[in-house]
Design a protein around this motif. Structure first.
Motif, PDB file in Angstrom:
ATOM      1  N   VAL A  28       0.819  -1.212   0.000  1.00 38.16           N
ATOM      2  CA  VAL A  28       0.000   0.000   0.000  1.00 38.16           C
ATOM      3  C   VAL A  28       0.852   1.261   0.000  1.00 38.16           C
ATOM      4  N   GLY A  29       2.164   1.124   0.152  1.00 42.64           N
ATOM      5  CA  GLY A  29       3.042   2.287   0.203  1.00 42.64           C
ATOM      6  C   GLY A  29       3.616   2.668  -1.150  1.00 42.64           C
ATOM      7  N   TYR A  71       9.881  15.819  -4.578  1.00 44.80           N
ATOM      8  CA  TYR A  71       9.486  14.585  -3.906  1.00 44.80           C
ATOM      9  C   TYR A  71       7.969  14.431  -3.975  1.00 44.80           C
ATOM     10  N   VAL A  72       7.495  13.214  -3.704  1.00 41.85           N
ATOM     11  CA  VAL A  72       6.069  12.897  -3.666  1.00 41.85           C
ATOM     12  C   VAL A  72       5.784  12.191  -2.350  1.00 41.85           C
ATOM     13  N   ARG A  73       4.632  12.491  -1.763  1.00 39.14           N
ATOM     14  CA  ARG A  73       4.216  11.799  -0.544  1.00 39.14           C
ATOM     15  C   ARG A  73       2.715  11.559  -0.612  1.00 39.14           C
ATOM     16  N   GLY A  74       2.263  10.631   0.211  1.00 39.43           N
ATOM     17  CA  GLY A  74       0.840  10.325   0.271  1.00 39.43           C
ATOM     18  C   GLY A  74       0.083  11.418   0.988  1.00 39.43           C
ATOM     19  N   PRO A  80      -4.547   1.896  -1.857  1.00 37.70           N
ATOM     20  CA  PRO A  80      -4.236   1.944  -3.291  1.00 37.70           C
ATOM     21  C   PRO A  80      -4.796   3.176  -3.991  1.00 37.70           C
ATOM     22  N   GLU A  81      -5.844   3.779  -3.468  1.00 40.14           N
ATOM     23  CA  GLU A  81      -6.448   4.972  -4.073  1.00 40.14           C
ATOM     24  C   GLU A  81      -6.015   6.259  -3.366  1.00 40.14           C
ATOM     25  N   GLN A  82      -4.954   6.190  -2.589  1.00 35.14           N
ATOM     26  CA  GLN A  82      -4.476   7.337  -1.835  1.00 35.14           C
ATOM     27  C   GLN A  82      -4.039   8.460  -2.774  1.00 35.14           C
TER      28      GLN A  82
END
Length: 169
Positions: A28-29, A71-74, A80-82
């Motif tokens: 999921v990460g 950079y990218v973060r959640g 999965p749809e985060q």
């Protein structure tokens, strides 16, 4: 900046500027992020941040005034749809976006300016005219910096690893 300090408008359903980044997830990460295509990497729309320090830094990166990395973060609940958001180094859970930035630099500068104008619109709708004016001025500065970069007045154009032969950028 943490999610608990300021809530991103996209979490409330507001349309927000985004840019395409190819991401590779593990369970999921988030495992990897790339500007160009790669095996098992899926193109995903990644939101731009909504705070001025992050938008300002992204604009500097996009216009060539800074060589920092993106950079990218959640954002929001993991899964999965985060939703994903662009960020700067040091953000919790951030993954560096690999690959050359040059092909997407103009798009990133344009979307960064659009995000600044969106924030101005939010302030204007809330009746905070002074804040809206400030954000419109910031967006105008991003536009001017982009034009200057196209004329060759950027860190990348000025330093490019070659001697400048006495010319000043």
């Amino acid at each position: 900046m943490g999610e608990d300090e300021f809530r991103h408008p996209a979490l409330d359903g507001v349309r927000w500027p985004a840019i395409g980044v190819r991401v590779r997830r593990e369970n999921v990460g988030l495992r990897a992020a790339l500007w160009r295509s790669a095996p098992r990497a899926v193109l995903q729309e990644v939101l731009l941040p909504c705070t001025w320090p992050e938008l300002e830094r992204l604009a500097e990166i996009a216009t060539g005034r800074s060589r920092a990395r993106v950079y990218v973060r959640g954002l929001g609940e993991a899964g999965p749809e985060q939703l994903l958001v662009l960020c700067l180094r040091g953000a919790v859970g951030a993954v560096r976006v690999d690959g050359p930035l040059a092909p997407v630099a103009d798009v990133l500068a344009t979307r960064t300016r659009a995000a600044a104008l969106n924030v101005a619109a939010v302030h204007r709708e809330a009746g905070r005219e002074e804040e809206a004016r400030l954000w419109r001025a910031r967006a105008r500065r991003i536009l001017k910096d982009g034009r200057a970069a196209r004329r060759g007045r950027s860190v990348r154009a000025a330093s490019a690893g070659l001697p400048s032969l006495g010319r000043r950028p």
